[in-house]
Write a protein that holds these residues in place. Structure first.
Motif, PDB file in Angstrom:
ATOM      1  N   MET A 143       0.828  -1.203   0.000  1.00 52.71           N
ATOM      2  CA  MET A 143       0.000   0.000   0.000  1.00 52.71           C
ATOM      3  C   MET A 143       0.869   1.263   0.000  1.00 52.71           C
ATOM      4  O   MET A 143       0.550   2.254  -0.660  1.00 52.71           O
ATOM      5  CB  MET A 143      -0.930  -0.001   1.215  1.00 52.71           C
ATOM      6  CG  MET A 143      -2.105   0.941   1.077  1.00 52.71           C
ATOM      7  SD  MET A 143      -3.362   0.635   2.313  1.00 52.71           S
ATOM      8  CE  MET A 143      -3.930  -0.976   1.836  1.00 52.71           C
ATOM      9  N   LEU A 144       1.976   1.209   0.745  1.00 54.62           N
ATOM     10  CA  LEU A 144       2.896   2.343   0.784  1.00 54.62           C
ATOM     11  C   LEU A 144       3.515   2.576  -0.589  1.00 54.62           C
ATOM     12  O   LEU A 144       3.547   3.705  -1.093  1.00 54.62           O
ATOM     13  CB  LEU A 144       3.989   2.095   1.828  1.00 54.62           C
ATOM     14  CG  LEU A 144       5.118   3.122   1.891  1.00 54.62           C
ATOM     15  CD1 LEU A 144       4.571   4.491   2.245  1.00 54.62           C
ATOM     16  CD2 LEU A 144       6.176   2.694   2.915  1.00 54.62           C
ATOM     17  N   VAL A 145       3.987   1.484  -1.212  1.00 53.87           N
ATOM     18  CA  VAL A 145       4.607   1.596  -2.536  1.00 53.87           C
ATOM     19  C   VAL A 145       3.597   2.118  -3.558  1.00 53.87           C
ATOM     20  O   VAL A 145       3.910   3.008  -4.366  1.00 53.87           O
ATOM     21  CB  VAL A 145       5.152   0.218  -2.981  1.00 53.87           C
ATOM     22  CG1 VAL A 145       5.672   0.297  -4.422  1.00 53.87           C
ATOM     23  CG2 VAL A 145       6.266  -0.239  -2.050  1.00 53.87           C
ATOM     24  N   ALA A 146       2.364   1.593  -3.508  1.00 52.27           N
ATOM     25  CA  ALA A 146       1.338   2.021  -4.462  1.00 52.27           C
ATOM     26  C   ALA A 146       1.012   3.505  -4.293  1.00 52.27           C
ATOM     27  O   ALA A 146       0.872   4.239  -5.283  1.00 52.27           O
ATOM     28  CB  ALA A 146       0.078   1.177  -4.273  1.00 52.27           C
ATOM     29  N   ASN A 147       0.901   3.956  -3.054  1.00 52.97           N
ATOM     30  CA  ASN A 147       0.603   5.374  -2.807  1.00 52.97           C
ATOM     31  C   ASN A 147       1.712   6.277  -3.325  1.00 52.97           C
ATOM     32  O   ASN A 147       1.453   7.312  -3.946  1.00 52.97           O
ATOM     33  CB  ASN A 147       0.393   5.605  -1.307  1.00 52.97           C
ATOM     34  CG  ASN A 147      -1.039   5.350  -0.887  1.00 52.97           C
ATOM     35  OD1 ASN A 147      -1.911   6.195  -1.058  1.00 52.97           O
ATOM     36  ND2 ASN A 147      -1.294   4.167  -0.362  1.00 52.97           N
ATOM     37  N   VAL A 148       2.958   5.874  -3.069  1.00 51.65           N
ATOM     38  CA  VAL A 148       4.096   6.681  -3.527  1.00 51.65           C
ATOM     39  C   VAL A 148       4.115   6.756  -5.052  1.00 51.65           C
ATOM     40  O   VAL A 148       4.328   7.825  -5.639  1.00 51.65           O
ATOM     41  CB  VAL A 148       5.415   6.082  -2.995  1.00 51.65           C
ATOM     42  CG1 VAL A 148       6.611   6.769  -3.649  1.00 51.65           C
ATOM     43  CG2 VAL A 148       5.489   6.240  -1.478  1.00 51.65           C
ATOM     44  N   LEU A 149       3.868   5.615  -5.695  1.00 50.43           N
ATOM     45  CA  LEU A 149       3.872   5.592  -7.160  1.00 50.43           C
ATOM     46  C   LEU A 149       2.779   6.486  -7.740  1.00 50.43           C
ATOM     47  O   LEU A 149       3.012   7.240  -8.689  1.00 50.43           O
ATOM     48  CB  LEU A 149       3.688   4.144  -7.652  1.00 50.43           C
ATOM     49  CG  LEU A 149       4.895   3.217  -7.486  1.00 50.43           C
ATOM     50  CD1 LEU A 149       4.539   1.794  -7.907  1.00 50.43           C
ATOM     51  CD2 LEU A 149       6.063   3.726  -8.318  1.00 50.43           C
ATOM     52  N   VAL A 150       1.577   6.414  -7.164  1.00 50.73           N
ATOM     53  CA  VAL A 150       0.472   7.233  -7.674  1.00 50.73           C
ATOM     54  C   VAL A 150       0.795   8.721  -7.511  1.00 50.73           C
ATOM     55  O   VAL A 150       0.577   9.524  -8.427  1.00 50.73           O
ATOM     56  CB  VAL A 150      -0.844   6.878  -6.947  1.00 50.73           C
ATOM     57  CG1 VAL A 150      -1.928   7.903  -7.283  1.00 50.73           C
ATOM     58  CG2 VAL A 150      -1.314   5.491  -7.337  1.00 50.73           C
ATOM     59  N   VAL A 151       1.328   9.084  -6.350  1.00 48.13           N
ATOM     60  CA  VAL A 151       1.678  10.490  -6.109  1.00 48.13           C
ATOM     61  C   VAL A 151       2.751  10.951  -7.098  1.00 48.13           C
ATOM     62  O   VAL A 151       2.666  12.057  -7.662  1.00 48.13           O
ATOM     63  CB  VAL A 151       2.160  10.683  -4.654  1.00 48.13           C
ATOM     64  CG1 VAL A 151       2.741  12.085  -4.463  1.00 48.13           C
ATOM     65  CG2 VAL A 151       1.016  10.454  -3.687  1.00 48.13           C
ATOM     66  N   LEU A 152       3.775  10.108  -7.312  1.00 48.74           N
ATOM     67  CA  LEU A 152       4.840  10.464  -8.252  1.00 48.74           C
ATOM     68  C   LEU A 152       4.296  10.646  -9.663  1.00 48.74           C
ATOM     69  O   LEU A 152       4.673  11.596 -10.371  1.00 48.74           O
ATOM     70  CB  LEU A 152       5.925   9.377  -8.243  1.00 48.74           C
ATOM     71  CG  LEU A 152       6.845   9.362  -7.034  1.00 48.74           C
ATOM     72  CD1 LEU A 152       7.798   8.170  -7.118  1.00 48.74           C
ATOM     73  CD2 LEU A 152       7.642  10.657  -6.951  1.00 48.74           C
ATOM     74  N   ILE A 153       3.408   9.746 -10.072  1.00 50.10           N
ATOM     75  CA  ILE A 153       2.838   9.834 -11.428  1.00 50.10           C
ATOM     76  C   ILE A 153       2.044  11.129 -11.595  1.00 50.10           C
ATOM     77  O   ILE A 153       2.131  11.806 -12.618  1.00 50.10           O
ATOM     78  CB  ILE A 153       1.947   8.599 -11.700  1.00 50.10           C
ATOM     79  CG1 ILE A 153       2.817   7.358 -11.833  1.00 50.10           C
ATOM     80  CG2 ILE A 153       1.111   8.804 -12.963  1.00 50.10           C
ATOM     81  CD1 ILE A 153       2.049   6.061 -11.887  1.00 50.10           C
ATOM     82  N   ILE A 154       1.274  11.482 -10.557  1.00 45.65           N
ATOM     83  CA  ILE A 154       0.487  12.720 -10.634  1.00 45.65           C
ATOM     84  C   ILE A 154       1.402  13.946 -10.662  1.00 45.65           C
ATOM     85  O   ILE A 154       1.117  14.941 -11.336  1.00 45.65           O
ATOM     86  CB  ILE A 154      -0.493  12.799  -9.445  1.00 45.65           C
ATOM     87  CG1 ILE A 154      -1.570  11.716  -9.589  1.00 45.65           C
ATOM     88  CG2 ILE A 154      -1.155  14.177  -9.361  1.00 45.65           C
ATOM     89  CD1 ILE A 154      -2.515  11.623  -8.415  1.00 45.65           C
ATOM     90  N   CYS A 155       2.536  13.853  -9.934  1.00 41.87           N
ATOM     91  CA  CYS A 155       3.450  15.005  -9.844  1.00 41.87           C
ATOM     92  C   CYS A 155       4.277  15.214 -11.110  1.00 41.87           C
ATOM     93  O   CYS A 155       4.563  16.358 -11.487  1.00 41.87           O
ATOM     94  CB  CYS A 155       4.389  14.839  -8.647  1.00 41.87           C
ATOM     95  SG  CYS A 155       3.581  15.019  -7.045  1.00 41.87           S
ATOM     96  N   VAL A 156       4.691  14.126 -11.761  1.00 46.72           N
ATOM     97  CA  VAL A 156       5.647  14.259 -12.876  1.00 46.72           C
ATOM     98  C   VAL A 156       5.019  14.076 -14.248  1.00 46.72           C
ATOM     99  O   VAL A 156       5.710  14.203 -15.260  1.00 46.72           O
ATOM    100  CB  VAL A 156       6.816  13.252 -12.715  1.00 46.72           C
ATOM    101  CG1 VAL A 156       7.521  13.459 -11.401  1.00 46.72           C
ATOM    102  CG2 VAL A 156       6.333  11.816 -12.853  1.00 46.72           C
ATOM    103  N   THR A 157       3.730  13.770 -14.314  1.00 45.11           N
ATOM    104  CA  THR A 157       3.071  13.617 -15.617  1.00 45.11           C
ATOM    105  C   THR A 157       1.944  14.650 -15.733  1.00 45.11           C
ATOM    106  O   THR A 157       1.549  15.260 -14.731  1.00 45.11           O
ATOM    107  CB  THR A 157       2.481  12.195 -15.771  1.00 45.11           C
ATOM    108  OG1 THR A 157       1.374  12.059 -14.873  1.00 45.11           O
ATOM    109  CG2 THR A 157       3.529  11.133 -15.474  1.00 45.11           C
ATOM    110  N   PRO A 158       1.396  14.820 -16.919  1.00 48.99           N
ATOM    111  CA  PRO A 158       0.280  15.773 -17.089  1.00 48.99           C
ATOM    112  C   PRO A 158      -1.001  15.328 -16.391  1.00 48.99           C
ATOM    113  O   PRO A 158      -1.962  16.105 -16.315  1.00 48.99           O
ATOM    114  CB  PRO A 158       0.085  15.804 -18.611  1.00 48.99           C
ATOM    115  CG  PRO A 158       1.385  15.346 -19.184  1.00 48.99           C
ATOM    116  CD  PRO A 158       1.910  14.343 -18.209  1.00 48.99           C
TER     117      PRO A 158
END
Length: 225
Positions: free
Chosen positions: A37-52
């Motif tokens: 769950m921690l890894v998934a949350n971090v990945l989702v946040v990163l994707i939202i931050c670095v992609t359109p």
């Protein structure tokens, strides 16, 4: 592409994919920091931050997944029913453990906010961080807190508990499954319970019980705030 990411199914698939990656990482590296769950949350946040991709676009699907929290929590009642004999035998320690958990959670937040001169609105928003989101939101908004900040605090608390509580349990040689389960639920609500289920059937059931008791006790203590 713009039309594709705006579809609710995009957020759903992205969430499932990130969790699958987190689950795979956990299989390769068994560490508190590789909690799926921690890894998934971090990945989702990163994707939202670095992609359109915007948060609003993601939440079209993410909010649908959130709807499954209630039925998923209800399934815990079956595990609790299977452990009803153990629950009766340990009812008083469980109640006292949840009372201690609620008092310590509220007390630490109140003390830290006072030490750092945090204003009352933010303090109220952070106080219910250790109960499930629905109860925390209700308590926060009813006492003029910030709902968004409360949800963030609840999620961060749950992720932290899921990631590190198993480590603390091993370090403190907490071998009793009832005590370990209550600790997970009292400090990490539903997210902590997900991690408790990985520890065992009893831990998961006791953690589920702790979620409800913590919600009741914290709501009662909020009367005096």
């Amino acid at each position: 592409m713009e039309n594709l990411v705006s579809l609710p199914i995009f957020g759903i698939i992205l969430t499932i994919l990130c969790y699958f990656i987190g689950f795979s990482v956990r299989k390769l590296i068994n560490s508190p920091l590789t909690n799926p769950m921690l890894v998934a949350n971090v990945l989702v946040v990163l994707i939202i931050c670095v992609t359109p991709l915007t948060l609003e676009q993601y939440m079209k699907g993410g909010s649908i997944i959130t709807m499954f929290i209630v039925p998923a929590t209800t399934i815990l009642s079956l595990r609790i029913y299977r452990q009803r004999k153990l629950l009766k035998e340990n009812l008083i320690p469980i109640l006292l453990g949840c009372l201690a958990g609620s008092l310590s959670s509220l007390g630490v937040i109140a003390l830290l906010c006072r030490l750092f001169s945090i204003d009352k609105t933010v303090t109220i928003s952070l106080l219910p961080k250790s109960v499930t989101t629905a109860i925390a939101m209700e308590l926060s908004v009813k006492h003029q807190g910030l709902g968004g900040l409360t949800v963030s605090a609840v999620i961060i608390t749950g992720i932290f508990a899921a990631a590190f509580n198993p480590f603390f349990a091993r370090s403190l040689k907490l071998k009793d499954p009832v005590a370990a389960g209550v600790a997970m639920g009292a400090s990490g609500h539903a997210i902590g319970t997900a991690a408790a289920l990985e520890m065992g059937e009893v831990q998961g059931a006791m953690s589920g019980i702790a979620i409800g008791i913590m919600g009741i006790i914290t709501s009662l203590l909020f009367i005096f705030i």
